[in-house]
Design an enzyme around this catalytic site. Sequence first.
Site: not given
Ligand code: PMP
Length: 338
Positions: A43
């Site tokens: 992120k």
């Molecule tokens: N895994 C974790 C630990 C996350 O913090 C996130 C973000 N919400 C995701 C997966 C999913 O990623 P995205 O938001 O890019 O779909």
Amino acid sequence: MIYNSIIETIGNTPMIRLNKLAKGIKGEVLVKVEYFNPGNSMKDRMAIKMVEDAEKAGILKPGGTIIEGTSGNTGMGLALAAVAKGYKCIFTMADKQSKEKIDILKAVGAEVVVCPTNVTPDDPRSYYSVARKLNADIPNSFYPNQYDNLSNALAHYETTGPEIWKDTEGKITHYAAGVGTGGSMCGTAKYLKEQNPDVVTVGIDTYGSVFKKYKETGIFDEKEIYPYLTEGIGEDILPKNVDFSLIDHFIKVTDKDAAVMTRRLAREEGLFVGWSCGSAVHGALEYAKENLKEGDVMVIILPDHGTRYLGKVYNDEWMRNHGFLEDKTYSTARDIIS
Ligand code: PMP
């Protein structure tokens, strides 16, 4: 090489072959390990992009406050960007998120407002609503809104996708990722499918989330929504960053299967990763067993680091209390004598 600040170290994370866990699968299974980013998650990539795009658009001004609803990792990326660039941060989080995540955000100077998990998104107490209210009340504040802010997917289109294409020398045939806001799946998928439209994408969803049913039927079915434990993936809303046309298949993974696979990643591959990494690998391997052929190359993105889950999936007692751990492990003398 000397970096001017921590934010220049984001990206270019390593791609590592799964050895033991992918035994018996035709083709090759690789994981892109995003905990090598400075905030220990993928992120960081979208956090810095949302901040810099807002600066360029004049929405975020010097001395401003960044306010976001986060499951922790986006907050960490935003906090690093804020420290490097001199902004304040206030984060709203659902109370199901691990204590480690809350403490980590406080450690880097952010204020954290904990909100109830099991309320609807439009309830004034939800972490979405509280973030919006703080944004309305605090002058010179910026609400990135990672769900609908397309800088999120764009960050992965500009960095994660090209890194995967380059590191696999264009040989990738399958891309798998958990879907939360959708940014990491859809930004990366868009880039990869532009290079080779035959690249197949597999989105990993949780039980208790709306995505799979919506993809398969076009129906936003509220019966699909119920509490679950896995952090970071699955949603009770349809974020703008989820472009369903870029996700070929969805697989749902249970909290238990995800937790068990997370521990196997640490113990069998030396990958001390987060809980949604277990979801991604369990779901992707399920798909790979049935569908991969010799010569295929699957890349699975592993979003974050295991430290954030020491009190949960890496804690034997927590695992046993949730019925996720059936094998006997000896942690105290009493276990051995009894
Ligand atoms: N895994 C974790 C630990 C996350 O913090 C996130 C973000 N919400 C995701 C997966 C999913 O990623 P995205 O938001 O890019 O779909």
